[in-house]
Design a protein around this motif. Structure first.
Motif, mmCIF file in Angstrom:
data_model
loop_
_atom_site.group_PDB
_atom_site.id
_atom_site.type_symbol
_atom_site.label_atom_id
_atom_site.label_comp_id
_atom_site.label_asym_id
_atom_site.label_seq_id
_atom_site.Cartn_x
_atom_site.Cartn_y
_atom_site.Cartn_z
ATOM 1 N N ASP A 17 27.729 -50.566 -130.723
ATOM 2 C CA ASP A 17 26.687 -49.932 -131.372
ATOM 3 C C ASP A 17 25.834 -49.575 -130.444
ATOM 4 O O ASP A 17 25.054 -48.566 -130.188
ATOM 5 N N TRP A 18 25.688 -50.492 -129.111
ATOM 6 C CA TRP A 18 24.565 -49.689 -128.111
ATOM 7 C C TRP A 18 24.155 -49.746 -126.325
ATOM 8 O O TRP A 18 24.880 -50.624 -126.759
ATOM 9 N N ASN A 19 23.617 -49.347 -126.195
ATOM 10 C CA ASN A 19 23.951 -49.024 -124.523
ATOM 11 C C ASN A 19 22.557 -50.041 -124.382
ATOM 12 O O ASN A 19 21.753 -49.696 -125.100
ATOM 13 N N LEU A 20 22.859 -51.015 -123.466
ATOM 14 C CA LEU A 20 20.996 -51.567 -123.237
ATOM 15 C C LEU A 20 20.410 -50.563 -122.246
ATOM 16 O O LEU A 20 19.554 -51.034 -122.399
ATOM 17 N N TRP A 21 20.847 -49.905 -121.730
ATOM 18 C CA TRP A 21 19.698 -49.321 -121.358
ATOM 19 C C TRP A 21 18.824 -48.437 -122.356
ATOM 20 O O TRP A 21 18.033 -47.814 -121.701
ATOM 21 N N GLU A 22 19.203 -47.960 -123.048
ATOM 22 C CA GLU A 22 18.937 -47.169 -124.312
ATOM 23 C C GLU A 22 17.777 -48.230 -125.282
ATOM 24 O O GLU A 22 16.675 -47.682 -125.823
ATOM 25 N N LEU A 73 26.351 -60.172 -128.541
ATOM 26 C CA LEU A 73 26.865 -59.501 -129.534
ATOM 27 C C LEU A 73 27.330 -58.724 -130.245
ATOM 28 O O LEU A 73 28.306 -58.658 -131.268
ATOM 29 N N HIS A 74 27.902 -57.230 -129.269
ATOM 30 C CA HIS A 74 29.038 -56.883 -129.665
ATOM 31 C C HIS A 74 30.823 -57.936 -129.812
ATOM 32 O O HIS A 74 31.262 -56.850 -130.612
ATOM 33 N N GLN A 75 30.262 -58.362 -129.102
ATOM 34 C CA GLN A 75 31.983 -59.090 -129.563
ATOM 35 C C GLN A 75 31.551 -60.436 -130.849
ATOM 36 O O GLN A 75 32.396 -60.035 -131.564
ATOM 37 N N ARG A 76 30.351 -60.546 -131.343
ATOM 38 C CA ARG A 76 30.864 -60.711 -132.811
ATOM 39 C C ARG A 76 30.518 -60.044 -133.996
ATOM 40 O O ARG A 76 30.886 -60.330 -134.823
ATOM 41 N N LEU A 77 30.004 -58.819 -133.107
ATOM 42 C CA LEU A 77 29.831 -57.881 -134.723
ATOM 43 C C LEU A 77 31.068 -56.985 -134.201
ATOM 44 O O LEU A 77 31.130 -56.492 -135.627
ATOM 45 N N GLY A 78 32.022 -57.108 -133.534
ATOM 46 C CA GLY A 78 32.571 -56.336 -133.783
ATOM 47 C C GLY A 78 32.652 -54.648 -133.129
ATOM 48 O O GLY A 78 33.629 -53.979 -133.738
ATOM 49 N N PRO A 101 11.213 -55.098 -126.063
ATOM 50 C CA PRO A 101 11.139 -55.165 -126.706
ATOM 51 C C PRO A 101 12.139 -55.467 -128.358
ATOM 52 O O PRO A 101 12.222 -56.056 -128.473
ATOM 53 N N VAL A 102 12.579 -54.151 -127.496
ATOM 54 C CA VAL A 102 14.138 -54.119 -128.637
ATOM 55 C C VAL A 102 15.292 -55.230 -128.075
ATOM 56 O O VAL A 102 15.967 -55.645 -128.711
ATOM 57 N N ARG A 103 15.257 -55.205 -126.490
ATOM 58 C CA ARG A 103 15.942 -56.222 -125.887
ATOM 59 C C ARG A 103 15.733 -58.145 -126.515
ATOM 60 O O ARG A 103 16.291 -58.375 -126.574
ATOM 61 N N GLU A 116 13.273 -63.469 -117.647
ATOM 62 C CA GLU A 116 14.915 -64.036 -118.300
ATOM 63 C C GLU A 116 15.259 -63.589 -119.293
ATOM 64 O O GLU A 116 16.625 -63.191 -118.910
ATOM 65 N N LEU A 117 14.618 -62.709 -120.326
ATOM 66 C CA LEU A 117 14.952 -61.681 -121.158
ATOM 67 C C LEU A 117 16.062 -60.594 -120.392
ATOM 68 O O LEU A 117 16.843 -60.711 -120.435
ATOM 69 N N ALA A 118 15.281 -60.115 -118.902
ATOM 70 C CA ALA A 118 15.930 -59.220 -118.188
ATOM 71 C C ALA A 118 16.934 -59.476 -117.796
ATOM 72 O O ALA A 118 18.416 -58.435 -117.761
ATOM 73 N N MET A 119 17.398 -60.042 -117.401
ATOM 74 C CA MET A 119 18.545 -60.922 -116.535
ATOM 75 C C MET A 119 19.896 -61.648 -117.534
ATOM 76 O O MET A 119 20.805 -60.654 -117.412
ATOM 77 N N LEU A 120 19.050 -62.500 -119.037
ATOM 78 C CA LEU A 120 20.656 -62.526 -119.908
ATOM 79 C C LEU A 120 20.306 -61.345 -120.521
ATOM 80 O O LEU A 120 21.913 -61.451 -121.931
ATOM 81 N N ALA A 121 19.872 -59.958 -121.120
ATOM 82 C CA ALA A 121 20.086 -59.303 -121.824
ATOM 83 C C ALA A 121 21.808 -58.856 -121.776
ATOM 84 O O ALA A 121 21.913 -58.854 -122.503
ATOM 85 N N PRO A 122 21.661 -58.114 -120.589
ATOM 86 C CA PRO A 122 23.511 -57.516 -120.575
ATOM 87 C C PRO A 122 24.339 -58.342 -120.831
ATOM 88 O O PRO A 122 25.282 -58.455 -122.318
ATOM 89 N N THR A 123 24.661 -60.274 -120.934
ATOM 90 C CA THR A 123 25.472 -60.468 -121.404
ATOM 91 C C THR A 123 25.083 -61.528 -122.627
ATOM 92 O O THR A 123 25.847 -61.042 -123.176
ATOM 93 N N ARG A 124 23.913 -61.449 -123.418
ATOM 94 C CA ARG A 124 23.416 -61.113 -124.802
ATOM 95 C C ARG A 124 24.386 -59.716 -126.032
ATOM 96 O O ARG A 124 24.645 -60.175 -127.042
ATOM 97 N N LEU A 125 23.861 -59.027 -124.721
ATOM 98 C CA LEU A 125 24.705 -57.415 -125.783
ATOM 99 C C LEU A 125 25.261 -57.638 -126.084
ATOM 100 O O LEU A 125 26.428 -57.292 -126.848
#
Length: 353
Positions: free
Chosen positions: A219-224, A211-216, A228-230, A199-208
């Motif tokens: 800052d991060w590339n998902l592939w990096e 998060l970027h939208q909320r923080l404005g 655990p950091v995801r 589930e983490l792998a599936m939802l990580a792209p949308t969650r990032l």
């Protein structure tokens, strides 16, 4: 003047109450999928999503406009459970659903549809205008607020990523329980199970993206980000969504509960939750529920054993296996907090044990 066409038998049946459930919508075609439900099928269902669909549920598509015309219910008083995922929300929903007058609904997919649309709510390519989005969300909440009797009070446990629209759902009228755990406990929980990792792998792209939208920023590339950091990023995404909801809702309309604190004192915590929502309860009923079989079964699949003791064993094993990754993920969270005050605030509020 042309008379409006008569309502279809399906629309008329839908208007009578929750016997026909609006399971999901297709925004592109402006249709809603209805499924046949009984009080017992609601009680048993862990998920009101695609996993509930079967021949017995008699799924049928209907036009949104016709359903909206047919159903003129004025109720929109559902209570909500929002959470960050894997923090006991299904267990607490099942416990509350055993109280008199509580009509529990778990993870309606139609709310996920709205959460998906919300990420583009103000974009030029959005299917609906922002005003229409808000109006239709309110319509769905009215539909979900219906009970089999006038005394029923709907208690809706949303999917974790529906937290993105927790703020407009709660508004200034509805009450919501917000469930979380500390980052350290969340990381161990996610890394302890194969299903949670998938589930983490599936939802990580949308969650990032959220998060970027909320923080404005971006800052991060998902592939990096390693696993655990995801997981830490996912915790942060959902916590910030709930923090935003908390900040705009009246103080007495929000109850925040740490699931570890709940398990430490389940009777006291369940009493507090029932009192917060105004659900009828007594000490004997609460004690029976928190010492009963619901506390020793896996709430999402009640055929399987799963107790607080087993949970602790699995978390300890996850810490032993993934400690380096957990430490790296916590460092990522602290580094992010040093750059964003709202992240620092969330960490301070939910540092836990």
């Amino acid at each position: 003047m042309t008379n409006a066409p008569p309502l279809s038998p399906m629309a008329q049946a839908f208007a009578k109450g929750p016997g026909w459930f609006p399971q999901q919508m297709d925004a592109a075609t402006d249709r809603v999928l209805l499924v046949r439900m009984t009080e017992e099928s609601y009680r048993e269902a862990s998920f009101l999503d695609q996993r509930m669909l079967s021949q017995q549920s008699q799924p049928q598509w209907a036009d949104w406009a016709e359903l909206e015309t047919a159903d003129q219910t004025s109720r929109s008083d559902a209570d909500f459970i929002f959470h960050i995922g894997h923090v006991g929300s299904t267990l607490i929903s099942r416990l509350l659903g055993e109280l008199d007058g509580v009509f529990a609904l778990r993870e309606p997919q139609i709310l996920r549809n709205f959460a998906d649309l919300a990420t583009d709510r103000n974009a030029p390519h959005a299917i609906w205008s922002p005003v229409q989005f808000d109006q239709r969300l309110e319509t769905v909440i009215r539909w979900l607020s219906r009970g089999f009797t006038p005394q029923d009070r709907a208690q809706i446990k949303a999917s974790s990523f529906v937290s993105e629209i927790a703020a407009p759902i709660i508004g200034d009228q509805r009450k919501a329980l917000l469930l979380s755990v500390s980052p350290k406990r969340y990381l161990a929980t996610i890394l302890a199970g194969e299903n949670s990792r998938q589930e983490l792998a599936m939802l990580a792209p949308t969650r990032l993206k959220r998060l970027h939208q909320r923080l404005g920023g971006e800052d991060w590339n998902l592939w990096e980000l390693d696993e655990p950091v995801r997981a830490a990023m996912s915790w942060l995404c959902e916590i910030l969504a709930l923090e935003d909801a908390r900040k705009i809702a009246p103080d007495d309309h929000i109850l925040w509960v740490d699931f570890d604190a709940f398990l430490a004192e389940p009777s006291e915590q369940l009493t507090d939750i029932a009192r917060f929502f105004g659900y009828p309860h007594d000490a004997d009923t609460i004690a029976g529920l928190t010492s009963g079989p619901l506390m020793t079964r896996y709430s999402k699949a009640p055929d399987h054993d799963y107790s607080p003791d087993l949970r602790e064993k699995l978390l300890a094993e996850a810490h032993g296996t993934h400690q380096d990754g957990i430490d790296k993920a916590l460092t990522w969270l602290n580094d992010t907090a040093s750059r964003y005050p709202k992240v620092a605030e969330a960490l301070a509020n939910h540092s836990g044990t």
